[in-house]
Design an enzyme around this catalytic site. Sequence first.
Site, PDB file in Angstrom:
ATOM      1  N   GLU A  92      37.950  66.789  52.081  1.00  0.00           N
ATOM      2  CA  GLU A  92      37.117  66.970  50.893  1.00  0.00           C
ATOM      3  C   GLU A  92      35.647  66.773  51.252  1.00  0.00           C
ATOM      4  O   GLU A  92      35.279  65.735  51.805  1.00  0.00           O
ATOM      5  CB  GLU A  92      37.540  65.971  49.816  1.00  0.00           C
ATOM      6  CG  GLU A  92      38.960  66.211  49.315  1.00  0.00           C
ATOM      7  CD  GLU A  92      39.623  64.977  48.740  1.00  0.00           C
ATOM      8  OE1 GLU A  92      38.961  63.921  48.623  1.00  0.00           O
ATOM      9  OE2 GLU A  92      40.827  65.044  48.413  1.00  0.00           O
ATOM     10  N   LEU A 151      40.841  69.552  46.322  1.00  0.00           N
ATOM     11  CA  LEU A 151      40.877  68.107  46.156  1.00  0.00           C
ATOM     12  C   LEU A 151      42.324  67.626  45.967  1.00  0.00           C
ATOM     13  O   LEU A 151      42.775  67.448  44.828  1.00  0.00           O
ATOM     14  CB  LEU A 151      40.035  67.752  44.935  1.00  0.00           C
ATOM     15  CG  LEU A 151      39.335  66.410  44.947  1.00  0.00           C
ATOM     16  CD1 LEU A 151      38.358  66.342  43.802  1.00  0.00           C
ATOM     17  CD2 LEU A 151      40.295  65.280  44.953  1.00  0.00           C
ATOM     18  N   GLU A 202      45.029  65.254  48.444  1.00  0.00           N
ATOM     19  CA  GLU A 202      45.247  64.640  49.753  1.00  0.00           C
ATOM     20  C   GLU A 202      46.599  64.984  50.358  1.00  0.00           C
ATOM     21  O   GLU A 202      46.706  65.189  51.570  1.00  0.00           O
ATOM     22  CB  GLU A 202      45.078  63.127  49.646  1.00  0.00           C
ATOM     23  CG  GLU A 202      43.645  62.697  49.343  1.00  0.00           C
ATOM     24  CD  GLU A 202      43.212  62.926  47.899  1.00  0.00           C
ATOM     25  OE1 GLU A 202      44.084  63.195  47.052  1.00  0.00           O
ATOM     26  OE2 GLU A 202      41.998  62.854  47.627  1.00  0.00           O
ATOM     27  N   GLN A 247      38.745  60.707  52.057  1.00  0.00           N
ATOM     28  CA  GLN A 247      37.384  60.314  51.687  1.00  0.00           C
ATOM     29  C   GLN A 247      37.203  58.795  51.600  1.00  0.00           C
ATOM     30  O   GLN A 247      36.176  58.273  52.021  1.00  0.00           O
ATOM     31  CB  GLN A 247      36.990  60.986  50.377  1.00  0.00           C
ATOM     32  CG  GLN A 247      35.504  61.079  50.194  1.00  0.00           C
ATOM     33  CD  GLN A 247      35.112  62.120  49.171  1.00  0.00           C
ATOM     34  OE1 GLN A 247      35.261  61.913  47.967  1.00  0.00           O
ATOM     35  NE2 GLN A 247      34.639  63.262  49.633  1.00  0.00           N
ATOM     36  N   ASP A 271      39.772  54.915  51.685  1.00  0.00           N
ATOM     37  CA  ASP A 271      41.074  54.296  51.923  1.00  0.00           C
ATOM     38  C   ASP A 271      42.081  54.544  50.802  1.00  0.00           C
ATOM     39  O   ASP A 271      43.164  55.075  51.026  1.00  0.00           O
ATOM     40  CB  ASP A 271      40.894  52.786  52.128  1.00  0.00           C
ATOM     41  CG  ASP A 271      39.651  52.265  51.412  1.00  0.00           C
ATOM     42  OD1 ASP A 271      39.592  52.382  50.170  1.00  0.00           O
ATOM     43  OD2 ASP A 271      38.727  51.812  52.110  1.00  0.00           O
ATOM     44  N   PHE A 277      42.171  56.633  48.577  1.00  0.00           N
ATOM     45  CA  PHE A 277      42.422  58.026  48.231  1.00  0.00           C
ATOM     46  C   PHE A 277      43.279  58.713  49.286  1.00  0.00           C
ATOM     47  O   PHE A 277      43.520  59.923  49.232  1.00  0.00           O
ATOM     48  CB  PHE A 277      41.103  58.759  47.984  1.00  0.00           C
ATOM     49  CG  PHE A 277      40.262  58.057  46.947  1.00  0.00           C
ATOM     50  CD1 PHE A 277      40.870  57.423  45.870  1.00  0.00           C
ATOM     51  CD2 PHE A 277      38.890  57.984  47.064  1.00  0.00           C
ATOM     52  CE1 PHE A 277      40.131  56.746  44.914  1.00  0.00           C
ATOM     53  CE2 PHE A 277      38.134  57.303  46.113  1.00  0.00           C
ATOM     54  CZ  PHE A 277      38.757  56.690  45.043  1.00  0.00           C
ATOM     55  N   TYR A 310      46.292  57.364  49.567  1.00  0.00           N
ATOM     56  CA  TYR A 310      47.630  57.042  49.046  1.00  0.00           C
ATOM     57  C   TYR A 310      48.387  58.267  48.519  1.00  0.00           C
ATOM     58  O   TYR A 310      49.609  58.331  48.668  1.00  0.00           O
ATOM     59  CB  TYR A 310      47.544  55.963  47.949  1.00  0.00           C
ATOM     60  CG  TYR A 310      46.948  54.639  48.422  1.00  0.00           C
ATOM     61  CD1 TYR A 310      47.063  54.227  49.753  1.00  0.00           C
ATOM     62  CD2 TYR A 310      46.269  53.809  47.540  1.00  0.00           C
ATOM     63  CE1 TYR A 310      46.515  53.011  50.173  1.00  0.00           C
ATOM     64  CE2 TYR A 310      45.730  52.588  47.961  1.00  0.00           C
ATOM     65  CZ  TYR A 310      45.850  52.204  49.274  1.00  0.00           C
ATOM     66  OH  TYR A 310      45.314  51.010  49.682  1.00  0.00           O
ATOM     67  N   PRO A 311      47.713  59.230  47.907  1.00  0.00           N
ATOM     68  CA  PRO A 311      48.480  60.404  47.465  1.00  0.00           C
ATOM     69  C   PRO A 311      49.181  61.126  48.616  1.00  0.00           C
ATOM     70  O   PRO A 311      50.146  61.846  48.399  1.00  0.00           O
ATOM     71  CB  PRO A 311      47.418  61.309  46.831  1.00  0.00           C
ATOM     72  CG  PRO A 311      46.315  60.400  46.433  1.00  0.00           C
ATOM     73  CD  PRO A 311      46.305  59.301  47.477  1.00  0.00           C
ATOM     74  N   HIS A 356      37.580  51.731  46.422  1.00  0.00           N
ATOM     75  CA  HIS A 356      36.693  52.219  47.490  1.00  0.00           C
ATOM     76  C   HIS A 356      36.548  51.210  48.629  1.00  0.00           C
ATOM     77  O   HIS A 356      35.696  51.378  49.495  1.00  0.00           O
ATOM     78  CB  HIS A 356      35.312  52.551  46.925  1.00  0.00           C
ATOM     79  CG  HIS A 356      35.290  53.772  46.063  1.00  0.00           C
ATOM     80  ND1 HIS A 356      35.823  53.792  44.803  1.00  0.00           N
ATOM     81  CD2 HIS A 356      34.815  55.020  46.286  1.00  0.00           C
ATOM     82  CE1 HIS A 356      35.656  55.001  44.270  1.00  0.00           C
ATOM     83  NE2 HIS A 356      35.053  55.769  45.159  1.00  0.00           N
TER      84      HIS A 356
HETATM   85  C1  LIG Z   1      42.550  60.758  44.564  1.00  0.00           C
HETATM   86  C2  LIG Z   1      41.084  60.829  44.803  1.00  0.00           C
HETATM   87  N1  LIG Z   1      40.612  61.523  45.853  1.00  0.00           N
HETATM   88  C3  LIG Z   1      39.300  61.572  46.130  1.00  0.00           C
HETATM   89  C4  LIG Z   1      38.383  60.911  45.344  1.00  0.00           C
HETATM   90  C5  LIG Z   1      36.885  60.910  45.700  1.00  0.00           C
HETATM   91  N2  LIG Z   1      36.111  61.648  44.682  1.00  0.00           N
HETATM   92  C6  LIG Z   1      35.499  61.011  43.672  1.00  0.00           C
HETATM   93  S1  LIG Z   1      34.801  62.115  42.597  1.00  0.00           S
HETATM   94  C7  LIG Z   1      35.312  63.445  43.485  1.00  0.00           C
HETATM   95  C8  LIG Z   1      35.035  64.821  42.969  1.00  0.00           C
HETATM   96  C9  LIG Z   1      35.690  65.044  41.621  1.00  0.00           C
HETATM   97  O1  LIG Z   1      35.348  66.326  41.116  1.00  0.00           O
HETATM   98  P1  LIG Z   1      35.787  66.753  39.658  1.00  0.00           P
HETATM   99  O2  LIG Z   1      37.245  66.451  39.460  1.00  0.00           O
HETATM  100  O3  LIG Z   1      35.378  68.163  39.456  1.00  0.00           O
HETATM  101  O4  LIG Z   1      35.018  65.781  38.668  1.00  0.00           O
HETATM  102  P2  LIG Z   1      33.420  65.687  38.500  1.00  0.00           P
HETATM  103  O5  LIG Z   1      32.943  64.661  39.498  1.00  0.00           O
HETATM  104  O6  LIG Z   1      32.860  67.048  38.759  1.00  0.00           O
HETATM  105  O7  LIG Z   1      33.200  65.228  37.089  1.00  0.00           O
HETATM  106  C10 LIG Z   1      36.005  63.022  44.632  1.00  0.00           C
HETATM  107  C11 LIG Z   1      36.557  63.927  45.664  1.00  0.00           C
HETATM  108  C12 LIG Z   1      38.901  60.206  44.230  1.00  0.00           C
HETATM  109  N3  LIG Z   1      38.085  59.527  43.400  1.00  0.00           N
HETATM  110  N4  LIG Z   1      40.241  60.178  43.992  1.00  0.00           N
END
Ligand SMILES: Cc1ncc(C[n+]2csc(CCOP(=O)(O)OP(=O)(O)O)c2C)c(N)n1
Lengths: 324, 324, 379, 379
Positions: A29, A58, A60, A82, A84, A86, A88-89, A129
């Site tokens: 990601e 997005l 995992e 991205q 630790d 994250f 887990y999925p 995080h």
């Molecule tokens: C399971 C998981 N994987 C990765 C992340 C790291 N992460 C936080 S926000 C984000 C992007 C999310 O995009 P979106 O769903 O479009 O929501 P937006 O931030 O645009 O509101 C990522 C990859 C996370 N929080 N949870």
Amino acid sequence: MSTATLAQALNTALGDALREDPDVHVLGEDVGTLGGVFRITDGLAAEFGSQRCLDTPLAEAGILGTAVGMAMYGLRPVVEMQFDAFAYPAFEQLVSHVAKMRNRTAGKLPLPITIRVPYGGGIGGVEHHSDSSEAYYAHTPGLHVVTPATVADGYGLLRAAIASDDPVVFLEPKRLYWSKDEFTPAPVEPIGRAVVRRTGSSATLLTYGPSLPVCLEAAEAAKAEGWDLTVVDLRSLVPFDDETVCAAVRATGRAVVVHEASGFGGVGAEIAARVTERCFHHLAAPVLRVTGFDIPYPPPMLERHHLPGVDRILDAVALLQWEQ
Amino acid sequence: MSTATLAQALNTALGDALREDPDVHVLGEDVGTLGGVFRITDGLAAEFGSQRCLDTPLAEAGILGTAVGMAMYGLRPVVEMQFDAFAYPAFEQLVSHVAKMRNRTAGKLPLPITIRVPYGGGIGGVEHHSDSSEAYYAHTPGLHVVTPATVADGYGLLRAAIASDDPVVFLEPKRLYWSKDEFTPAPVEPIGRAVVRRTGSSATLLTYGPSLPVCLEAAEAAKAEGWDLTVVDLRSLVPFDDETVCAAVRATGRAVVVHEASGFGGVGAEIAARVTERCFHHLAAPVLRVTGFDIPYPPPMLERHHLPGVDRILDAVALLQWEQ
Amino acid sequence: MTLLDQPAGAPMGSVWPPDAHGPRRDPAPLLPDPEPLRVLGTQAADKLDAELLRELYRRLVLGRRYNQQATTLTKQGRLAVYPASTGQEACQIAAAMALRETDWLFPSYRDTLAVVSRGVRPVEALTLLRGNAHHGWDPKAHRVAPLSTPLATQAPHAVGLAHAARLRGDDVVALALVGDGGTSEGDFHEALNFAGVLNAPVVFLVQNNGYAISVPLAKQSAAPTLAHKAVGYGISGRLVDGNDAAAMHSVLTEAVEHARSGRGPVLVEAVTYRLEAHTNADDATRYRTPEEVAAWQARDPLAMLETHLREAGLIDDAEVAAAAEAAEELAGEMRAEFHAEPELDPLSLFTHVYAEPTPQLREQAALLAAELAAEADAR
Amino acid sequence: MTLLDQPAGAPMGSVWPPDAHGPRRDPAPLLPDPEPLRVLGTQAADKLDAELLRELYRRLVLGRRYNQQATTLTKQGRLAVYPASTGQEACQIAAAMALRETDWLFPSYRDTLAVVSRGVRPVEALTLLRGNAHHGWDPKAHRVAPLSTPLATQAPHAVGLAHAARLRGDDVVALALVGDGGTSEGDFHEALNFAGVLNAPVVFLVQNNGYAISVPLAKQSAAPTLAHKAVGYGISGRLVDGNDAAAMHSVLTEAVEHARSGRGPVLVEAVTYRLEAHTNADDATRYRTPEEVAAWQARDPLAMLETHLREAGLIDDAEVAAAAEAAEELAGEMRAEFHAEPELDPLSLFTHVYAEPTPQLREQAALLAAELAAEADAR
Ligand SMILES: Cc1ncc(C[n+]2csc(CCOP(=O)(O)OP(=O)(O)O)c2C)c(N)n1
Ligand SMILES: Cc1ncc(C[n+]2csc(CCOP(=O)(O)OP(=O)(O)O)c2C)c(N)n1
Ligand SMILES: [Mg+2]
Ligand SMILES: [Mg+2]
């Protein structure tokens, strides 16, 4: 010889691996255009193209599962999770496929996949995080689990992980990303050896990753108390370097294991147990553990109370029954 | 007083819980019409209706995530994961939500969820059907982890788990499902106490779940070698009963931990480490471990070589430095 | 009338700036037909190549016999467990025939017939279920992935392999086999989404046999059809009668060529039925009626094809007899191979955990070796 | 012409025995319109209640100011991090307004404005991002679940809560907020599938703001629209202009009532845009152009509504000024509340891990207590 941060060393390692071996592919990601939220893949998509350094959807499990298929076809995927928590999925793909595929197929389908996981706390991250998830991986046969604590090891161990024909969970101590040190890309040596960072005569600190600097600091402070401490950096949790570790413990007769992860069922328990099994009659005191508490990782403003610090380490050293 | 199998005792416990508390809901794959692949929920849908014992779509994260929402609204979900390895897809929901919700919300959102996981081997299952996954759960703060080894505990611990206001991972030793014993539904006592199943003077075996019968058998066989063994059934891995365990170890000065799961980073490491921390000067020998090897669970025709057996336990006891 | 019901008013300028919000693909061609494609007994059948139909017939006969023999082996304790594909043979055979030599198959535990039809020996295809090892054949030699037990987890593998092959410039299509229950798993979703985004040459065949063990489709999904899931990933959805060997072969062959040609992934839902229990260990009478099974017996893929061939005069008694004979030969081979006791080497447990055993594994192997030696002496 | 292209031949009897293979729901009503619903600037706007529009306006002004103030607090180090919903305020506000007091909201980290609009104090809504605790408000009192950071994991929670409420006979709708990136996660799929099968009173609002951090929708999904995912679960898909406050309010309110009435779950895709970076820690210039941002600035939901209100003569300078004043009041409260140092109790780390601390946790709490006492003495 130039100075670099751990983040830069990791970035250099990825670049060199991509350059030397066309089968190496980075995916995850935000690893492409953005260069990763920690910038570990900065510039790679620009140099090697968006396919060699792929921005994935997005998901995992999808990322790791796709990497499994790529590896089945002969590529060497380097996956970035991205954070630790994250990863887990992807746990089922990791435990039921990545760790078992070589064994299941009697060596016919090795999976040379490197799974990079920024881990641990100390960066003021909000919940999910700052997890230290190494124990989950270290308990899963079929995975190698390594973690660098120095800039040089960041490069060397990552190159070794990518070069390995086995899956490697590569745990990157987030809070050391910005730590600087002299460094020249070293020749890659195989995974599995611990290194003694400091040799003393009083007691031995066994640690890894984000806790190494803390242990070295504690060793300095210990001088004032009249203790001369050995500090061992494990570097590789699986395979485990019993030889180096036991030699270091036998030499002092006392040991403390230090890590950030919660203590109960943590890697420190394995270390204490196996060191005791092997060095029992050399021990003047039980192997003690200084670890994170058995609680969910605290919010930023309280994390300092959770993380093993110099004082807590020295308190443990003080308990090593010096009276005898 | 009548005789029942562990499977029947679990079934009775679920029935009694559903009967006594309208908030208790059972959900999972095949738990309704079929009564579960191990028949633990047999007859429940017929008696309590298909909503109280719900056949869900085939998605473990969805099952556990749905249970989280149900618990947030005040229900007491009892989730069945069909097999150990098939709980892995729910790992993120378990670690990042189930284990943390109460803590995250300072007690405002407790999640009284029981997660039943048939675990362990010895039933000739194909890969992914015999994992011992307790270490993953025991290392996750916020979860209680219990496992019955007797018919009576099957009932008592399951009732206690369902009555608990905390999430409980309830590990059911598959291969003991058909073991029979006298049993009357006992009053429910809280989770967290180990029990001494046999008191001896030579050494102490610390075990749980599927390995208890093996340890009791080993204790019998040990008599011939002149060893009189204590056998402790932990029953609850989290919380851990240091009091009972340490008392039993101090009394003999020697201990062996026995479990099916792979040894490296297994719960046995935690037990060995904490017992040594607390009983060091009572120990005549290091606490040894007899566990599954650090390999993926073997295919059916080879599993007997992996599982801790009487001989392997006695070999370990023999290493407890009797010469002194 | 509410705002939701009424068509959107003429918009002042689109709210779809092209850059960020991505492709506005036309959904129409991605949606499946309302009824599963049926060929046998329709005009379309006349267009079919007679030799192809005879080939399908011969393979169906073999497949049916394979299922029977494997089931018998469980009764004799020669197989630990067997999830029969009886009633689904048309899907299994079409899956094998739709692929080229260079393509890859990603089967689940129920798909050993597809694996055998692809050229793997039954004793190798059934190794996992026999219990002497986790896996039998050489995946790279046969281009068949190991049987996947964790549901839908093989789907992303198929996407990754297809993607990797295309990166290498190789002409490879990956076919992933999933059950109706498997479509509920997150991995199914993530795989189809990756396939759509990567435009990977992959085909997903969902054998909708109506049940996930005891759970009927109605409790599994509320979708119009499972093929309707495709549009959510921007890929093509196809619906076919899984008991119609000719339709199965046509739809799957075209889906594979669709993917091969770079036109994108395809999701094929084959409507079929599991005539046997989930496995020999399952009691299907707990969750379905004899009437329901009988209704599907009447749609037996083998019977349907044989009827067509006979009515169309495309097959004679000699050919039927020859097919039966070939089937008996296969069954005989299976009996012979499974009667031989498999060779077991306990120490092999440590050989392939890693490329090189760790020091810890060497210690553990030594321990077991000593135990085995002692055992041997004791004898 | 190929078999795939041609319509299925007349089937001899359906291949759909009703029992096992489940519902044959008509897909047509589940499919979204091709264009996002737009109300402002269309005839439909005239039908709208003027007071509702003014209410939307006042809340949008508040919301915009809330986003600005929160961003400022990050610069002053009063917030550890803030994911702004600037540009998405219409979605945030509609989410809060569409729900009744008794309904539940399941927000993600970006949805604190929706949480505040539901009545939670900013300092509580932002606790997670302030860093003094994981969570601020009483979820049951406000019927707002904690901010979910692991993407899409809150979606199954919403389904479970809605299902439980219905089992209890309570009139409760759950609204889950997910981002475009979050739709790729397995949990999103599993939640929608459970919702469809359970026919749970739940609405999923996907705020498609074009990006998942740096990843544009084109790399996230190949679907015609994200709303097209609904049909794969047998639920209704709706597409709406997320920057059109009136359209958002109408579509979401109707979706919630649709769910409430037992007609099933709804998936709403709101096409919108994140005008700020992902968080204050993000550098958006790395992945998008100023032109693109400018194009969306021109579609600012607040400006669009104010223009409409002024052109329709539904608002005067006094009302505009009053709204601005209320917004300044909110900002002032926020500054005041965040200037006060939060109270911190290190020992609280052990209080709520379990209902009763385990013996192990009591030992560990004692250790920390001793350290704190020593620290205190040292001072
Ligand atoms: C399971 C998981 N994987 C990765 C992340 C790291 N992460 C936080 S926000 C984000 C992007 C999310 O995009 P979106 O769903 O479009 O929501 P937006 O931030 O645009 O509101 C990522 C990859 C996370 N929080 N949870
Ligand atoms: C992740 C996972 N969860 C649960 C199981 C247990 N299980 C094995 S087969 C099966 C039913 C599968 O049904 P379906 O996908 O329709 O395939 P079919 O058996 O009908 O061919 C289940 C629940 C599993 N193998 N993997
Ligand atoms: Mg099925
Ligand atoms: Mg987004």
